[in-house]
Design an enzyme around this catalytic site. Structure first.
Site, PDB file in Angstrom:
ATOM      1  N   GLU A 255       0.742   5.792   8.130  1.00 13.11           N
ATOM      2  CA  GLU A 255      -0.080   4.506   8.239  1.00 13.11           C
ATOM      3  C   GLU A 255       0.782   4.277   9.180  1.00 13.11           C
ATOM      4  O   GLU A 255       1.951   5.107   9.593  1.00 13.11           O
ATOM      5  CB  GLU A 255       1.165   3.627   6.251  1.00 13.11           C
ATOM      6  CG  GLU A 255       0.406   3.823   5.789  1.00 13.11           C
ATOM      7  CD  GLU A 255       1.132   3.004   4.809  1.00 13.11           C
ATOM      8  OE1 GLU A 255       2.267   2.007   5.359  1.00 13.11           O
ATOM      9  OE2 GLU A 255       1.408   3.326   3.353  1.00 13.11           O
TER      10      GLU A 255
ATOM     11  N   GLU B 275       5.953   5.985   0.241  1.00 18.62           N
ATOM     12  CA  GLU B 275       7.931   5.603   1.038  1.00 18.62           C
ATOM     13  C   GLU B 275       8.557   6.000  -0.676  1.00 18.62           C
ATOM     14  O   GLU B 275       9.305   5.347  -0.366  1.00 18.62           O
ATOM     15  CB  GLU B 275       7.438   4.055   1.291  1.00 18.62           C
ATOM     16  CG  GLU B 275       6.535   4.429   2.425  1.00 18.62           C
ATOM     17  CD  GLU B 275       6.201   2.642   2.634  1.00 18.62           C
ATOM     18  OE1 GLU B 275       6.543   1.899   2.290  1.00 18.62           O
ATOM     19  OE2 GLU B 275       6.225   2.695   4.122  1.00 18.62           O
TER      20      GLU B 275
END
Ligand code: BG6
Length: 473
Positions: A372, A178
């Site tokens: 995810e 991220e």
């Protein structure tokens, strides 16, 4: 299954991060990571960063779920579900305890040898995140974190060390988890190792840190490709789908601007190898100087990633008249009246996943993985020991259905790893009770529990999803 929509070798599995599961925070030479200085929190009370560890504070990442000692049992359970892939991260501070040590810590390297060996036993492909919110805390103390360019070479040395060591065991790598969370103050500490300064606008530091990480990522991609032509090295973006709250053009424009800076900018640089045009105006108007050099520009161009991955949990709305914007996984944004929210206020939006997959593929035309996705929820253990998590099955089923639609739309989707296949310490709140797993871990927020593993109802459900290659939901 023969007539499946998903490709034959689709990579089904689960995703974890070292700091959320391993525990053993100071065992076998490991140094502190940023998470080891992060206290427990909750949806109401944010986690605190404590430069000096406090005796009375609880540090949930110190224990994780004790994967360090139980990895064999956990991997056997993943194998029982039929995992094709396991996304995990290597704790940088297990390999270089202070981040800038002269030599790597052999005991740390040996731990991952054992983990990869175990995965190989079951033919589970590792997908390794090199840095997942866990840079060595010493880099915060000594260098002030990622705003300092010195971290670029330290990261590259760490990446090179693990590329060399595990080149026979690992093919799929992700450089930073991220990475775009650095466009958001939440990311400053866990993503960038920079101490929070509530009294200051940290945007300059955050975008500089993001730039440094993107340069480090591009260097690592080049080093990795030199070490093994088989390596596939990707980026990982936190994708927050955002919709204009109304069809007022001002809402649309604000939504587009949010999306460009927070969702697309990092991927644009990592996939295309250069900053997009829209970044210039944003940097100028916000007086941000990322410290770009001529050499950086070349590095970014040469270190483009092989594939694109992202996390997807929710969507948010943006409205120009409210003065609010959506921002990252941890902040609310505006409510969408068409969607339900999780108990932690995250808006559940399966169709948004199809929308994101189409957008990303339209833009880049390279292979994609969803690395995810999942529902954080409290689970109840029944008197007979069973855990009936139909809500989790519903959430995942609806998202997998939308991935299937995206594949039919023509998206080159290669894999799906849910977070986390086993309960783990929540990254945003530090709670255990925000559970994601197919496997329950008997560990409560107050530290009580036996750490025993127990299959939830979703365990057998996911096993059947994998066995049918996503057809039997
Ligand atoms: C992502 C992180 O932002 O969200 C994961 O990459 C994290 O590490 C996941 O676990 C879910 O967030 P949380 O706060 O519920 O654990």
């Amino acid at each position: 299954m023969e007539n499946s929509t998903f490709p034959k070798n689709f990579l089904w599995g689960g995703a974890t991060a070292a700091n959320q599961i391993e525990g053993a925070w100071n065992t076998d030479g490991k140094g502190d990571s940023v998470d080891d200085h992060y206290t427990a929190g909750s949806a109401q009370a944010p986690r605190r960063v404590t430069p000096i560890l406090e005796q009375d504070a609880v540090y949930p990442n110190h224990r994780g779920i004790d994967f360090y000692h139980r990895y064999r049992e956990d991997i056997a359970l993943f194998a029982e579900m039929g995992f094709k892939v396991y996304r995990m991260s290597i704790a940088w501070s297990r390999i270089f305890p202070h981040g800038d040590d002269e030599t790597p810590n052999e005991a740390g390297l040996a731990f991952y040898d054992r983990v990869f060996e175990e995965l190989r036993k079951y033919h589970i492909e590792p997908l390794v995140t090199i840095s997942h919110y866990e840079s060595p805390y010493a880099l915060t103390e000594k260098y002030g974190g990622w705003k300092n360019r010195a971290l670029i070479d330290l990261y590259v040395r760490y990446a090179e060390t693990i590329f060399q060591r595990y080149q026979k065991q690992v093919k799929y790598w992700l450089t930073f988890n991220e990475i775009n969370m650095l466009t958001n103050p939440f990311g400053a500490y866990i993503g960038g190792g920079m101490l929070p300064q509530p009294e200051r606008d940290m945007r300059q530091d955050c975008f500089r840190a993001l730039h440094n990480q993107m340069v480090a990522s591009a260097k690592a991609v080049q080093v990795g490709h030199r070490i093994s032509p088989d390596f596939r090295i990707g980026c990982m973006i936190c994708f927050m789908a955002v919709y204009a709250r109304t069809c007022n053009p001002a809402d649309e424009l604000l939504t587009q601007q949010f999306d460009q800076i927070h969702n697309m900018l990092a991927g644009d640089v990592q996939v295309r190898g250069a900053y997009p045009a829209y970044a210039n105006r944003f940097f100028e108007e916000n007086h941000i100087d990322v410290g770009m050099t001529a050499e950086d520009a070349q590095t970014l161009q040469k270190g483009r990633v092989d594939y694109y991955t992202f996390s997807y949990y929710m969507s948010n709305c943006i409205g120009a008249d409210s003065g609010e914007t959506a921002s990252g996984n941890v902040m609310g944004g505006l409510k969408n009246p068409y969607l339900q929210t999780s108990a932690w206020g995250w808006q559940i939006d399966p169709q948004g996943l199809r929308w994101v997959l189409n957008r990303v593929y339209d833009r880049y035309q390279i292979p994609i993985m969803v690395v995810e996705n999942g529902l954080g929820a409290e689970d109840r253990v029944e008197p007979d020991g069973s855990i009936c998590d139909d809500y989790r099955i519903d959430y995942l089923k609806q998202h997998i259905e939308q991935m299937r639609e995206a594949v039919k739309d023509g998206v080159d989707l290669r894999g799906y790893t849910t977070l986390g296949p086993i309960d783990l310490v929540s990254a945003s709140t530090g709670e255990m009770k925000k559970r994601y797993g197919f496997i329950y871990v008997d560990l409560q927020d107050n530290g009580s529990g036996t750490l025993e593993r127990r299959k939830k109802k979703s365990f057998d459900w996911y096993k059947q999803v994998i066995a049918s290659n996503g057809e039997d939901l």
